[in-house]
Design a protein around this motif. Structure first.
Motif, PDB file in Angstrom:
ATOM      1  N   PRO A 191       0.731  -1.350   0.106  1.00  0.00           N
ATOM      2  CA  PRO A 191       0.025   0.004  -0.170  1.00  0.00           C
ATOM      3  C   PRO A 191       0.758   1.504  -0.527  1.00  0.00           C
ATOM      4  CG  PRO A 191      -0.899  -1.590   1.757  1.00  0.00           C
ATOM      5  CD  PRO A 191       0.099  -1.823   0.680  1.00  0.00           C
ATOM      6  N   VAL A 192       0.219   2.328  -0.586  1.00  0.00           N
ATOM      7  CA  VAL A 192       1.006   3.263  -1.017  1.00  0.00           C
ATOM      8  C   VAL A 192       0.767   4.535   0.344  1.00  0.00           C
ATOM      9  CG1 VAL A 192       1.907   3.102  -3.393  1.00  0.00           C
ATOM     10  CG2 VAL A 192      -0.652   4.075  -2.657  1.00  0.00           C
ATOM     11  N   ILE A 193      -0.305   4.301   0.807  1.00  0.00           N
ATOM     12  CA  ILE A 193      -0.810   5.199   1.817  1.00  0.00           C
ATOM     13  C   ILE A 193      -1.065   4.083   3.032  1.00  0.00           C
ATOM     14  CG2 ILE A 193      -3.151   6.219   3.042  1.00  0.00           C
ATOM     15  CD1 ILE A 193      -4.100   6.629  -0.005  1.00  0.00           C
ATOM     16  N   ASP A 194      -0.516   4.831   3.818  1.00  0.00           N
ATOM     17  CA  ASP A 194      -0.494   4.088   5.919  1.00  0.00           C
ATOM     18  C   ASP A 194      -1.153   4.976   6.387  1.00  0.00           C
ATOM     19  OD1 ASP A 194       0.668   2.767   7.369  1.00  0.00           O
ATOM     20  OD2 ASP A 194       2.491   3.467   8.303  1.00  0.00           O
ATOM     21  N   PHE A 195      -2.310   4.340   6.604  1.00  0.00           N
ATOM     22  CA  PHE A 195      -3.436   5.139   7.845  1.00  0.00           C
ATOM     23  C   PHE A 195      -2.810   5.248   9.482  1.00  0.00           C
ATOM     24  CE2 PHE A 195      -5.908   5.379   4.209  1.00  0.00           C
ATOM     25  CZ  PHE A 195      -6.068   6.225   4.163  1.00  0.00           C
ATOM     26  N   GLU A 196      -2.421   5.835   9.751  1.00  0.00           N
ATOM     27  CA  GLU A 196      -1.836   6.102  11.141  1.00  0.00           C
ATOM     28  C   GLU A 196      -3.031   4.766  12.188  1.00  0.00           C
ATOM     29  OE1 GLU A 196      -2.140   8.328  15.661  1.00  0.00           O
ATOM     30  OE2 GLU A 196      -2.839   9.273  13.664  1.00  0.00           O
ATOM     31  N   LYS A 197      -2.886   3.926  13.180  1.00  0.00           N
ATOM     32  CA  LYS A 197      -3.342   2.834  13.883  1.00  0.00           C
ATOM     33  C   LYS A 197      -3.100   2.367  15.062  1.00  0.00           C
ATOM     34  CE  LYS A 197      -1.679  -0.195  10.247  1.00  0.00           C
ATOM     35  NZ  LYS A 197      -1.388   0.337   9.587  1.00  0.00           N
ATOM     36  N   ASN A 198      -3.086   1.614  14.959  1.00  0.00           N
ATOM     37  CA  ASN A 198      -3.125   1.094  16.521  1.00  0.00           C
ATOM     38  C   ASN A 198      -3.832   0.068  16.777  1.00  0.00           C
ATOM     39  OD1 ASN A 198      -1.774  -0.188  19.347  1.00  0.00           O
ATOM     40  ND2 ASN A 198      -2.240   1.274  20.051  1.00  0.00           N
ATOM     41  N   ASP A 199      -2.719  -1.657  16.160  1.00  0.00           N
ATOM     42  CA  ASP A 199      -3.855  -3.269  15.981  1.00  0.00           C
ATOM     43  C   ASP A 199      -3.770  -3.540  17.879  1.00  0.00           C
ATOM     44  OD1 ASP A 199      -4.866  -2.161  13.480  1.00  0.00           O
ATOM     45  OD2 ASP A 199      -2.525  -3.920  12.729  1.00  0.00           O
ATOM     46  N   ASN A 200      -3.378  -3.061  18.726  1.00  0.00           N
ATOM     47  CA  ASN A 200      -2.852  -3.620  19.533  1.00  0.00           C
ATOM     48  C   ASN A 200      -3.805  -3.031  20.682  1.00  0.00           C
ATOM     49  OD1 ASN A 200      -0.777  -5.877  18.833  1.00  0.00           O
ATOM     50  ND2 ASN A 200       1.200  -4.312  18.895  1.00  0.00           N
ATOM     51  N   LEU A 201      -4.531  -1.915  20.741  1.00  0.00           N
ATOM     52  CA  LEU A 201      -5.248  -1.550  21.406  1.00  0.00           C
ATOM     53  C   LEU A 201      -6.428  -1.938  21.999  1.00  0.00           C
ATOM     54  CD1 LEU A 201      -5.757   1.299  22.879  1.00  0.00           C
ATOM     55  CD2 LEU A 201      -7.055   1.789  20.424  1.00  0.00           C
ATOM     56  N   LYS A 202      -6.723  -2.430  23.737  1.00  0.00           N
ATOM     57  CA  LYS A 202      -7.389  -2.983  23.661  1.00  0.00           C
ATOM     58  C   LYS A 202      -9.016  -2.344  23.810  1.00  0.00           C
ATOM     59  CE  LYS A 202      -8.443  -4.790  28.869  1.00  0.00           C
ATOM     60  NZ  LYS A 202      -8.164  -4.586  29.901  1.00  0.00           N
ATOM     61  N   GLY A 203      -9.142  -3.401  23.612  1.00  0.00           N
ATOM     62  CA  GLY A 203     -11.248  -3.159  23.722  1.00  0.00           C
ATOM     63  C   GLY A 203     -11.709  -2.628  22.098  1.00  0.00           C
ATOM     64  N   LEU A 204     -10.370  -3.525  20.613  1.00  0.00           N
ATOM     65  CA  LEU A 204     -11.291  -3.096  19.791  1.00  0.00           C
ATOM     66  C   LEU A 204     -11.785  -4.365  19.114  1.00  0.00           C
ATOM     67  CD1 LEU A 204      -7.788  -2.419  17.933  1.00  0.00           C
ATOM     68  CD2 LEU A 204      -9.563  -0.927  18.532  1.00  0.00           C
ATOM     69  N   ASP A 205     -12.089  -5.479  20.238  1.00  0.00           N
ATOM     70  CA  ASP A 205     -12.890  -6.548  19.680  1.00  0.00           C
ATOM     71  C   ASP A 205     -13.812  -5.588  19.964  1.00  0.00           C
ATOM     72  OD1 ASP A 205     -11.491  -6.489  22.290  1.00  0.00           O
ATOM     73  OD2 ASP A 205     -12.594  -8.273  22.459  1.00  0.00           O
ATOM     74  N   LEU A 206     -13.831  -4.857  20.932  1.00  0.00           N
ATOM     75  CA  LEU A 206     -15.815  -4.816  21.507  1.00  0.00           C
ATOM     76  C   LEU A 206     -16.528  -3.868  20.069  1.00  0.00           C
ATOM     77  CD1 LEU A 206     -15.032  -4.388  24.961  1.00  0.00           C
ATOM     78  CD2 LEU A 206     -15.956  -6.177  24.028  1.00  0.00           C
ATOM     79  N   LEU A 207     -15.945  -3.069  19.601  1.00  0.00           N
ATOM     80  CA  LEU A 207     -16.067  -2.082  18.543  1.00  0.00           C
ATOM     81  C   LEU A 207     -17.400  -2.163  17.942  1.00  0.00           C
ATOM     82  CD1 LEU A 207     -13.324  -0.322  17.110  1.00  0.00           C
ATOM     83  CD2 LEU A 207     -14.477   0.663  18.991  1.00  0.00           C
ATOM     84  N   ASP A 208     -17.843  -4.305  17.139  1.00  0.00           N
ATOM     85  CA  ASP A 208     -18.900  -4.292  16.431  1.00  0.00           C
ATOM     86  C   ASP A 208     -19.809  -4.042  16.970  1.00  0.00           C
ATOM     87  OD1 ASP A 208     -17.070  -4.168  13.919  1.00  0.00           O
ATOM     88  OD2 ASP A 208     -16.295  -6.889  14.169  1.00  0.00           O
TER      89      ASP A 208
END
Length: 343
Positions: free
Chosen positions: A140-157
């Protein structure tokens, strides 16, 4: 044969379970998790048969859906993925998929620039980049800021579905200041992202103020026992209007005047600190801007982040507050230097 919604929920649930390497999953465990997921998302309370889950696993292992999931059985009892990095959400797109996505991107790009559809701009850019990378087999030529290790991401859905379906919740929550978690009813209205952290806005009851919960501090979510208070949902519309960040106190907005030196002025001009920002004056030393915001932690952190390149002109109490924090920071460094010299 097209896959129905219930089957997709089961596949996604099985995938979620098998990606969890901290637990061993028997067939009965998968049946229970899929039954709970169907009840949670579709209101189906008759459960799932053993035969259905066995067929689901067989389908996931096959290439009929393009999954080819490496599902194995350990100790003749526990199901898991042979490849710990595998997920059905990571399967490559087919040429047919890419063609359709390209058409979708083309259609969505027509809405870019229209104020009514401004929210889809970043989504279109992400999708376009993914399609381009897959079609050309490039990074990919675009890198969006993200934090895949952030706690609680599994609750968003789950939280997103509750807001869409207007469901009340029972939330177990522990703030950083609390000694132990507490459980309370909650009516979710809005998910808010700020600097890679997610927050959930809502109320506890008819008379409570709007609460802002950090998603990474939520420990458990259950279905609520109370009717959803939809009539108060409109209160979140302007909740963040007068703040930088996500901390909102019950105080009036204040006029904040800041002097930014000439080296940092272009950054403030091109990326305003707040939507209320106005340039008051400009000369060879820099610019003076004014914003109208409520005082909070994020405002102070934003100002402190510019260090010596910014100066608070008013109000006086904020000026003194920033000066005090800079002095405390200087004391910390001085103490560290003295300690080093004594070694």
């Amino acid at each position: 044969m097209p896959v129905n919604r219930n089957a997709l929920i089961r596949y996604k649930t099985i995938d979620k379970c098998l990606r969890n390497r901290y637990r061993k999953w028997t067939l009965d465990d998968l049946i229970e998790e899929c039954s709970e997921a169907l009840f949670e998302y579709e209101g189906i309370d008759k459960g799932v048969s053993r035969r259905t889950i066995q067929l689901d696993i067989q389908q996931m292992r096959s290439d009929k859906l393009g999954y080819n999931a490496p599902i194995i059985v350990e100790e003749k009892k526990y199901y898991t993925y042979e490849d710990p990095e595998y997920s059905i959400t990571n399967i490559p797109l087919t040429d047919k998929d890419l063609g359709r996505l390209s058409e979708v991107v083309h259609i969505l790009k027509q809405f870019k620039g229209f104020s009514h559809f401004s929210e889809v701009d970043s989504m279109v850019q992400k999708l376009e980049d993914k399609v381009y990378a897959a079609q050309n087999q490039t990074e990919p030529v675009i890198d969006f800021e993200k934090n895949d290790n952030l706690k609680g991401l599994d609750l968003l859905d789950r939280l997103y579905e509750s807001i869409i379906k207007k469901e009340s919740l029972e939330i177990t929550y522990q703030s950083f200041k609390a000694k132990k978690p507490g459980t309370f009813p909650f009516h979710p209205f809005l998910l808010k992202e700020y600097r890679n952290r997610w927050f959930l806005l809502g109320i506890r009851d008819e008379t409570s103020p709007i609460l802002n919960l950090a998603v990474d501090r939520i420990q458990k979510i259950d279905v609520g026992k109370f009717p959803y208070l939809v009539e108060r949902k409109h209160e979140v519309k302007d909740f963040f209007k007068d703040v930088i960040g996500v901390t909102v106190d019950n105080v009036r907005p204040m006029d904040v005047k800041l002097h930014i030196d000439k080296s940092n002025a272009p950054y403030i001009i091109t990326k305003p600190l707040h939507t209320s920002q106005k340039i008051i004056s400009q000369d060879n030393t820099g610019i003076i801007v004014e914003i109208k915001v409520k005082p909070n932690f994020e405002l102070e952190r934003e100002i402190l982040g510019f260090g010596e390149n910014i100066k608070v002109l008013q109000p006086e109490r904020l000026k003194k507050r920033i000066a005090y924090r800079l002095e405390k920071a200087r004391d910390v460094y001085n103490a560290a230097e003295e300690k080093t010299d004594n070694l």
